[in-house]
Motif scaffolding. Sequence first.
Motif, PDB file in Angstrom:
ATOM      1  N   ILE A 117       0.867  -1.174   0.000  1.00 22.31           N
ATOM      2  CA  ILE A 117       0.000   0.000   0.000  1.00 22.31           C
ATOM      3  C   ILE A 117       0.907   1.229   0.000  1.00 22.31           C
ATOM      4  N   TYR A 118       0.743   2.070  -1.021  1.00 24.16           N
ATOM      5  CA  TYR A 118       1.603   3.229  -1.225  1.00 24.16           C
ATOM      6  C   TYR A 118       0.801   4.525  -1.144  1.00 24.16           C
ATOM      7  N   ARG A 119       1.429   5.576  -0.661  1.00 22.89           N
ATOM      8  CA  ARG A 119       0.833   6.908  -0.776  1.00 22.89           C
ATOM      9  C   ARG A 119       0.850   7.328  -2.237  1.00 22.89           C
ATOM     10  N   THR A 120      -0.152   8.101  -2.647  1.00 19.71           N
ATOM     11  CA  THR A 120      -0.222   8.527  -4.036  1.00 19.71           C
ATOM     12  C   THR A 120      -0.957   9.853  -4.135  1.00 19.71           C
ATOM     13  N   ASN A 121      -1.014  10.389  -5.349  1.00 18.21           N
ATOM     14  CA  ASN A 121      -1.759  11.611  -5.622  1.00 18.21           C
ATOM     15  C   ASN A 121      -2.315  11.532  -7.038  1.00 18.21           C
ATOM     16  N   SER A 122      -3.033  12.548  -7.458  1.00 19.17           N
ATOM     17  CA  SER A 122      -3.713  12.525  -8.749  1.00 19.17           C
ATOM     18  C   SER A 122      -2.747  12.477  -9.930  1.00 19.17           C
ATOM     19  N   LYS A 123      -1.501  12.919  -9.736  1.00 23.20           N
ATOM     20  CA  LYS A 123      -0.526  12.928 -10.815  1.00 23.20           C
ATOM     21  C   LYS A 123       0.294  11.643 -10.879  1.00 23.20           C
ATOM     22  N   ASP A 124       0.118  10.780  -9.904  1.00 25.48           N
ATOM     23  CA  ASP A 124       0.900   9.551  -9.829  1.00 25.48           C
ATOM     24  C   ASP A 124       0.410   8.528 -10.851  1.00 25.48           C
ATOM     25  N   SER A 125       1.316   7.743 -11.401  1.00 24.44           N
ATOM     26  CA  SER A 125       0.962   6.716 -12.381  1.00 24.44           C
ATOM     27  C   SER A 125       0.649   5.403 -11.678  1.00 24.44           C
ATOM     28  N   LEU A 126      -0.382   4.724 -12.164  1.00 22.07           N
ATOM     29  CA  LEU A 126      -0.757   3.417 -11.620  1.00 22.07           C
ATOM     30  C   LEU A 126      -0.017   2.283 -12.312  1.00 22.07           C
ATOM     31  N   SER A 127       0.615   2.577 -13.432  1.00 24.86           N
ATOM     32  CA  SER A 127       1.297   1.542 -14.204  1.00 24.86           C
ATOM     33  C   SER A 127       2.813   1.591 -14.065  1.00 24.86           C
ATOM     34  N   THR A 128       3.322   2.580 -13.356  1.00 27.70           N
ATOM     35  CA  THR A 128       4.769   2.703 -13.144  1.00 27.70           C
ATOM     36  C   THR A 128       5.179   1.956 -11.878  1.00 27.70           C
ATOM     37  N   ASN A 129       6.276   1.236 -11.950  1.00 28.69           N
ATOM     38  CA  ASN A 129       6.775   0.486 -10.801  1.00 28.69           C
ATOM     39  C   ASN A 129       7.153   1.446  -9.679  1.00 28.69           C
ATOM     40  N   PRO A 130       6.460   1.389  -8.521  1.00 31.38           N
ATOM     41  CA  PRO A 130       6.782   2.315  -7.433  1.00 31.38           C
ATOM     42  C   PRO A 130       7.979   1.885  -6.604  1.00 31.38           C
ATOM     43  N   VAL A 131       8.491   0.657  -6.838  1.00 30.48           N
ATOM     44  CA  VAL A 131       9.583   0.080  -6.058  1.00 30.48           C
ATOM     45  C   VAL A 131       9.197   0.167  -4.570  1.00 30.48           C
ATOM     46  N   ASP A 132       9.949   0.930  -3.763  1.00 29.52           N
ATOM     47  CA  ASP A 132       9.529   1.097  -2.362  1.00 29.52           C
ATOM     48  C   ASP A 132       9.299   2.565  -2.019  1.00 29.52           C
ATOM     49  N   THR A 133       9.216   3.422  -3.061  1.00 26.73           N
ATOM     50  CA  THR A 133       8.947   4.834  -2.819  1.00 26.73           C
ATOM     51  C   THR A 133       7.526   5.017  -2.295  1.00 26.73           C
ATOM     52  N   LYS A 134       7.387   5.707  -1.187  1.00 31.63           N
ATOM     53  CA  LYS A 134       6.088   5.985  -0.565  1.00 31.63           C
ATOM     54  C   LYS A 134       5.366   4.730  -0.080  1.00 31.63           C
ATOM     55  N   LEU A 135       6.105   3.636   0.122  1.00 33.06           N
ATOM     56  CA  LEU A 135       5.500   2.411   0.637  1.00 33.06           C
ATOM     57  C   LEU A 135       5.148   2.587   2.109  1.00 33.06           C
ATOM     58  N   ARG A 136       3.905   2.290   2.477  1.00 31.20           N
ATOM     59  CA  ARG A 136       3.455   2.443   3.863  1.00 31.20           C
ATOM     60  C   ARG A 136       3.245   1.094   4.565  1.00 31.20           C
ATOM     61  N   TYR A 137       2.679   0.104   3.844  1.00 35.39           N
ATOM     62  CA  TYR A 137       2.392  -1.211   4.422  1.00 35.39           C
ATOM     63  C   TYR A 137       2.633  -2.275   3.352  1.00 35.39           C
ATOM     64  N   TRP A 138       2.991  -3.489   3.772  1.00 36.11           N
ATOM     65  CA  TRP A 138       3.138  -4.578   2.815  1.00 36.11           C
ATOM     66  C   TRP A 138       3.045  -5.921   3.519  1.00 36.11           C
ATOM     67  N   ALA A 139       2.716  -6.965   2.733  1.00 32.91           N
ATOM     68  CA  ALA A 139       2.642  -8.329   3.256  1.00 32.91           C
ATOM     69  C   ALA A 139       2.751  -9.305   2.089  1.00 32.91           C
ATOM     70  N   HIS A 140       3.352 -10.473   2.341  1.00 37.72           N
ATOM     71  CA  HIS A 140       3.468 -11.515   1.321  1.00 37.72           C
ATOM     72  C   HIS A 140       2.098 -12.119   0.997  1.00 37.72           C
ATOM     73  N   THR A 141       1.903 -12.490  -0.256  1.00 41.46           N
ATOM     74  CA  THR A 141       0.652 -13.139  -0.644  1.00 41.46           C
ATOM     75  C   THR A 141       0.585 -14.570  -0.110  1.00 41.46           C
ATOM     76  N   CYS A 142       1.728 -15.221   0.057  1.00 40.16           N
ATOM     77  CA  CYS A 142       1.713 -16.624   0.492  1.00 40.16           C
ATOM     78  C   CYS A 142       1.381 -16.776   1.972  1.00 40.16           C
ATOM     79  N   SER A 143       1.665 -15.729   2.775  1.00 40.94           N
ATOM     80  CA  SER A 143       1.456 -15.850   4.219  1.00 40.94           C
ATOM     81  C   SER A 143       0.515 -14.800   4.791  1.00 40.94           C
ATOM     82  N   GLY A 144       0.343 -13.673   4.056  1.00 42.04           N
ATOM     83  CA  GLY A 144      -0.471 -12.585   4.581  1.00 42.04           C
ATOM     84  C   GLY A 144       0.269 -11.711   5.562  1.00 42.04           C
ATOM     85  N   VAL A 145       1.559 -12.010   5.804  1.00 39.98           N
ATOM     86  CA  VAL A 145       2.389 -11.218   6.711  1.00 39.98           C
ATOM     87  C   VAL A 145       3.732 -10.963   6.031  1.00 39.98           C
ATOM     88  N   GLN A 146       4.615 -10.246   6.702  1.00 39.75           N
ATOM     89  CA  GLN A 146       5.902  -9.909   6.107  1.00 39.75           C
ATOM     90  C   GLN A 146       6.915 -11.045   6.226  1.00 39.75           C
TER      91      GLN A 146
END
Length: 290
Positions: free
Chosen positions: A53-82
């Motif tokens: 889950i990343y912070r964003t704004n109206s000028k931000d692209s949804l198709s550009t790789n955000p890498v870890d810029t503005k990353l607020r939360y994350w979890a693995h799909t296989c476990s649901g946790v980090q």
Amino acid sequence: MLNAKTTLPLLLVNLLAVTADTSVNFKRKIHFGRPVVVSFNVDNPTTNDWIGIYRTNSKDSLSTNPVDTKLRYWAHTCSGVQELDQSSSCARPRTTGTVTFNGVDPTEEYWDQWPLNPRKYKVCLMRKTIDDNVEEGIELLADCVPLKINLGKKKKKKVANTAQVYALEPVVKYGVPFQVFFDSRFKVPNSWVGIYLPDNLKTEVMWVYTGCDNVLGDQELKPPDPTWVSSNDCLKKRKKGTVNFNATNTGRASQDWPLPEGEYVVRLEYLNNKPYWLNKQATTKLKVVA
């Protein structure tokens, strides 16, 4: 040779079908403090797939790789946790499933603590990659999807017009414990009462959670891996009551107990991440005397 009239359109359809299998889906508008439940589909999944889950704004692209810029939360799909517990939940990758962001340990927090501040975000399906030189990278698997955390006009009015906070005794002696009454008008996890210097309302000198009456929270994590670390979140919610300031339940702030002599501002804070723009300030200052 390819038949331009039949084969190319067919290949394009097949390509779109494969791409469409990899996606995330969730409720796009969520009330402040509520869990964010993300369902996912991954074509050819790996145990290195994760949702951020990343912070964003109206000028931000949804198709550009955000890498870890503005990353607020994350979890693995296989476990649901980090954490990756290869002996159980992450022994095999998951093609479909859900990941819930709710502040419950094991934590999904990266830069921010729970809950998400009211604003715009984007949810992205990501994958950690390793190239031939054993260099790690991050791949965006599908377009990110916008998410909005709503506060609502009614709650804003409650904070402005009917919420209350004040020290039960406006003048206290140095080293003597004191109590603060609060009525937030609605419940929020990780809300807290902060004590500030009048000339610096951006940084609290002392604080406690409204729900837990401490600064350590209420998470008691019992993970399969003993190296996992509990967060300090307080998910217990109280709308109204008193909190205590004393030597046993304060800390994790710029000022240790006891509070030095002087005048202070008391504030009820609804947000757990800066900027703390949603709050109720006491009309009377707290004074600590010798």
